[in-house]
Scaffold this motif. Sequence first.
Motif, PDB file in Angstrom:
ATOM      1  N   UNK A   4      43.254 -66.959  -8.661  1.00 44.14           N
ATOM      2  CA  UNK A   4      45.070 -66.972 -10.048  1.00 44.14           C
ATOM      3  C   UNK A   4      44.740 -66.735 -10.923  1.00 44.14           C
ATOM      4  N   UNK A   5      44.209 -67.095 -11.636  1.00 48.62           N
ATOM      5  CA  UNK A   5      44.057 -66.373 -12.793  1.00 48.62           C
ATOM      6  C   UNK A   5      44.212 -64.804 -13.163  1.00 48.62           C
ATOM      7  N   UNK A   6      42.792 -64.024 -12.563  1.00 48.34           N
ATOM      8  CA  UNK A   6      42.651 -62.522 -12.346  1.00 48.34           C
ATOM      9  C   UNK A   6      44.050 -62.589 -12.509  1.00 48.34           C
ATOM     10  N   UNK A   7      44.445 -63.171 -11.046  1.00 47.26           N
ATOM     11  CA  UNK A   7      45.425 -61.915 -10.501  1.00 47.26           C
ATOM     12  C   UNK A   7      46.269 -61.346 -11.574  1.00 47.26           C
ATOM     13  N   UNK A  10      45.531 -59.638 -14.148  1.00 38.65           N
ATOM     14  CA  UNK A  10      45.476 -57.864 -14.297  1.00 38.65           C
ATOM     15  C   UNK A  10      47.218 -58.037 -14.035  1.00 38.65           C
ATOM     16  N   UNK A  11      48.394 -58.560 -13.158  1.00 44.08           N
ATOM     17  CA  UNK A  11      49.452 -58.293 -13.193  1.00 44.08           C
ATOM     18  C   UNK A  11      49.895 -58.184 -14.882  1.00 44.08           C
ATOM     19  N   UNK A  12      49.587 -59.055 -15.577  1.00 42.85           N
ATOM     20  CA  UNK A  12      50.131 -57.896 -16.968  1.00 42.85           C
ATOM     21  C   UNK A  12      49.294 -56.838 -17.393  1.00 42.85           C
ATOM     22  N   UNK A  13      48.127 -56.681 -17.457  1.00 45.32           N
ATOM     23  CA  UNK A  13      47.336 -55.910 -17.919  1.00 45.32           C
ATOM     24  C   UNK A  13      48.069 -54.488 -17.120  1.00 45.32           C
ATOM     25  N   UNK A  14      48.439 -54.630 -15.996  1.00 41.39           N
ATOM     26  CA  UNK A  14      49.050 -53.155 -15.174  1.00 41.39           C
ATOM     27  C   UNK A  14      50.733 -53.195 -16.044  1.00 41.39           C
ATOM     28  N   UNK A  15      51.477 -54.473 -16.572  1.00 39.56           N
ATOM     29  CA  UNK A  15      52.265 -53.757 -16.596  1.00 39.56           C
ATOM     30  C   UNK A  15      52.260 -54.383 -18.125  1.00 39.56           C
ATOM     31  N   UNK A  16      51.116 -53.377 -18.965  1.00 35.98           N
ATOM     32  CA  UNK A  16      51.426 -52.976 -20.318  1.00 35.98           C
ATOM     33  C   UNK A  16      51.985 -51.472 -20.425  1.00 35.98           C
ATOM     34  N   UNK A  45      36.019 -57.513 -17.331  1.00 38.83           N
ATOM     35  CA  UNK A  45      35.190 -57.378 -16.536  1.00 38.83           C
ATOM     36  C   UNK A  45      34.832 -57.158 -15.289  1.00 38.83           C
ATOM     37  N   UNK A  46      36.052 -57.958 -14.908  1.00 37.57           N
ATOM     38  CA  UNK A  46      35.496 -57.994 -12.941  1.00 37.57           C
ATOM     39  C   UNK A  46      36.926 -57.075 -13.004  1.00 37.57           C
ATOM     40  N   UNK A  47      37.854 -56.275 -13.949  1.00 36.26           N
ATOM     41  CA  UNK A  47      39.248 -54.907 -13.252  1.00 36.26           C
ATOM     42  C   UNK A  47      38.397 -54.189 -12.629  1.00 36.26           C
ATOM     43  N   UNK A  48      37.213 -54.096 -12.751  1.00 35.96           N
ATOM     44  CA  UNK A  48      36.076 -52.202 -12.260  1.00 35.96           C
ATOM     45  C   UNK A  48      35.939 -52.600 -11.168  1.00 35.96           C
ATOM     46  N   UNK A  49      35.727 -53.760 -10.637  1.00 36.54           N
ATOM     47  CA  UNK A  49      35.490 -53.909  -9.215  1.00 36.54           C
ATOM     48  C   UNK A  49      37.091 -54.497  -8.720  1.00 36.54           C
ATOM     49  N   UNK A  50      38.227 -55.061  -9.265  1.00 37.79           N
ATOM     50  CA  UNK A  50      39.287 -55.013  -9.010  1.00 37.79           C
ATOM     51  C   UNK A  50      40.082 -53.895  -8.291  1.00 37.79           C
ATOM     52  N   UNK A  51      40.733 -54.041  -7.295  1.00 36.47           N
ATOM     53  CA  UNK A  51      42.134 -52.636  -7.074  1.00 36.47           C
ATOM     54  C   UNK A  51      43.324 -52.918  -6.798  1.00 36.47           C
TER      55      UNK A  51
END
Length: 108
Positions: A4-7, A10-16, A45-51
């Motif tokens: 959940x932490x990573x999600x 990701x959510x915050x970064x997408x909100x930028x 670092x996982x963002x590259x593998x995340x979608x």
Amino acid sequence: MDANFYEQVYEVVRLIPKGRVTSYGAIAKALGAAKSSRMVGHAMAYAGSASPKIPAHRVVNSSGLLTGRFHFSPPTLMQELLEEEGIIVANDKIKNFKKVFWDPLQEI
DNA sequence: GGATTGACGTGTC
DNA sequence: AGACACGCCAATC
């Protein structure tokens, strides 16, 4: 993975918003893990593998320095994208960092 | 399973 | 202001 932490990262970064950047510490603090700022970096670092893909180019360290630019396909892509959004980058560091800084705590 | 490393942050010298 | 040290936690070796 139910990381959940990573999600949340990701959510915050997408909100930028476009033309804005934020720091790992700000995100970490927003998630309540200010001391675990490194975890934010790992998440990126996982963002590259995340979608979907995470606009990690909008995330820099507390000094506005593009520390992780070498993790991009072309290391210069990060600066290119930032400049595309109107962010001034010089010597791998954001010029008007304070002006383009986006605080997730203000949105979340 | 201990040791090492890392897209970091803050404090101190 | 630049350099060094410590902390924190997860993933990898």
